[in-house]
Motif scaffolding. Sequence first.
Motif, PDB file in Angstrom:
ATOM      1  N   LYS A 110       0.826  -1.210   0.000  1.00 41.51           N
ATOM      2  CA  LYS A 110       0.000   0.000   0.000  1.00 41.51           C
ATOM      3  C   LYS A 110       0.862   1.263   0.000  1.00 41.51           C
ATOM      4  O   LYS A 110       0.443   2.302  -0.467  1.00 41.51           O
ATOM      5  N   LYS A 111       2.063   1.138   0.564  1.00 41.74           N
ATOM      6  CA  LYS A 111       2.941   2.301   0.688  1.00 41.74           C
ATOM      7  C   LYS A 111       4.379   1.834   0.582  1.00 41.74           C
ATOM      8  O   LYS A 111       4.754   0.829   1.177  1.00 41.74           O
ATOM      9  N   VAL A 112       5.168   2.561  -0.196  1.00 40.88           N
ATOM     10  CA  VAL A 112       6.583   2.237  -0.368  1.00 40.88           C
ATOM     11  C   VAL A 112       7.404   3.507  -0.142  1.00 40.88           C
ATOM     12  O   VAL A 112       7.110   4.545  -0.725  1.00 40.88           O
ATOM     13  N   ASP A 129       4.890   0.826   6.067  1.00 43.08           N
ATOM     14  CA  ASP A 129       5.372   1.354   7.350  1.00 43.08           C
ATOM     15  C   ASP A 129       6.035   0.296   8.229  1.00 43.08           C
ATOM     16  O   ASP A 129       6.111   0.445   9.447  1.00 43.08           O
ATOM     17  N   ILE A 130       6.522  -0.783   7.618  1.00 43.61           N
ATOM     18  CA  ILE A 130       7.241  -1.812   8.361  1.00 43.61           C
ATOM     19  C   ILE A 130       8.724  -1.638   8.056  1.00 43.61           C
ATOM     20  O   ILE A 130       9.187  -1.966   6.969  1.00 43.61           O
TER      21      ILE A 130
END
Length: 138
Positions: A110-112, A129-130
């Motif tokens: 979802k996010k990079v 966010d990991i």
Amino acid sequence: MAAKKETVEKVKETAKKTAKKTTETAKKVAEKAKPAVEKVAEKAKPAVEKVAEKAKPAAKKVASTAKKAAAKVVKEEVYVEFGGNSFNMADVVEKVKKAWKADGNKAMIKKVQVYVKPDESVAYYVVNDIAEGKKVDL
């Protein structure tokens, strides 16, 4: 036994006659209904045409808006050059996505976030966010 056979034959004959009468009745009903159906269709035709006519401006507006939006799309390419090397950022992001999946991650991306260190020819990344200190070689 012969009586049963005669009864079965009578029932079959009665069923055939009933089916034939039912089919004939259905054909007659359909034939009688045909003018009414055609009349209703004819009456509905102007309303359908009116709705279609009212929809034309909206359809034109949607097409125009889509065309304007397409014209505004800018193709972006970002490169980082350092020490004689050139890195296309779209390619770096694709490498990150492949590395994420290659590590066995099944979660949808979802996010990079990508942090490029051109002096080391690597990119560190965070997906969804990991943050785990993952990196890819450029």
